[in-house]
Design a protein around this motif. Sequence first.
Motif, short mmCIF file in Angstrom:
data_model
loop_
_atom_site.label_atom_id
_atom_site.label_comp_id
_atom_site.label_asym_id
_atom_site.label_seq_id
_atom_site.Cartn_x
_atom_site.Cartn_y
_atom_site.Cartn_z
N LEU A 136 -12.54 -4.92 -6.20
CA LEU A 136 -11.07 -4.63 -5.35
C LEU A 136 -10.02 -5.34 -5.84
O LEU A 136 -8.80 -5.02 -5.75
CB LEU A 136 -11.40 -5.19 -4.03
CG LEU A 136 -12.24 -4.45 -3.06
CD1 LEU A 136 -12.54 -5.15 -1.90
CD2 LEU A 136 -11.70 -3.02 -2.75
N ALA A 194 -6.92 -3.14 -7.53
CA ALA A 194 -6.40 -2.26 -6.50
C ALA A 194 -5.46 -3.30 -6.06
O ALA A 194 -4.09 -2.87 -5.52
CB ALA A 194 -7.27 -1.49 -5.73
N MET A 251 -2.34 -4.20 -8.17
CA MET A 251 -1.69 -2.81 -8.23
C MET A 251 -0.68 -2.86 -6.82
O MET A 251 0.55 -2.50 -7.13
CB MET A 251 -2.48 -1.51 -8.54
CG MET A 251 -1.44 -0.35 -8.89
SD MET A 251 -2.46 1.11 -9.19
CE MET A 251 -3.87 0.56 -9.78
N CYS A 252 -1.36 -2.80 -5.65
CA CYS A 252 -0.69 -2.72 -4.45
C CYS A 252 0.52 -3.79 -4.64
O CYS A 252 1.59 -3.53 -4.09
CB CYS A 252 -1.62 -3.07 -3.44
SG CYS A 252 -0.96 -3.04 -1.55
N TRP A 270 1.42 -4.98 0.51
CA TRP A 270 0.80 -6.22 0.11
C TRP A 270 0.62 -7.44 1.05
O TRP A 270 -0.60 -7.98 1.49
CB TRP A 270 1.23 -6.79 -1.17
CG TRP A 270 0.72 -8.18 -1.55
CD1 TRP A 270 1.24 -9.32 -1.42
CD2 TRP A 270 -0.91 -8.46 -1.89
NE1 TRP A 270 0.47 -10.34 -1.97
CE2 TRP A 270 -0.62 -9.95 -2.28
CE3 TRP A 270 -1.88 -7.63 -2.22
CZ2 TRP A 270 -1.89 -10.42 -2.73
CZ3 TRP A 270 -3.00 -8.09 -2.56
CH2 TRP A 270 -2.91 -9.66 -3.00
#
Length: 69
Positions: A23, A26, A29-30, A38
């Motif tokens: 995870l 990801a 990147m979020c 976020w």
Amino acid sequence: MWQNLLAFNLGVELGQVAIILALWPALIMCRRVNSSLWMYLRVGLAGGCAAIACYWTFKRVAEVYSTLA
């Protein structure tokens, strides 16, 4: 007996590390794409973990209480 317990605990810990490693990209990147998403994601994940922890705690306290009563 202790080898089984050690193997079980190591398996659980390795599973947790595998989930975090899967995870992590990801989530990074979020955070870079949308900072408000976020923040909501962090609060949501923390709230979900807290809810599960409370549920398990109350369930186990109820089991202990029913055993003693």
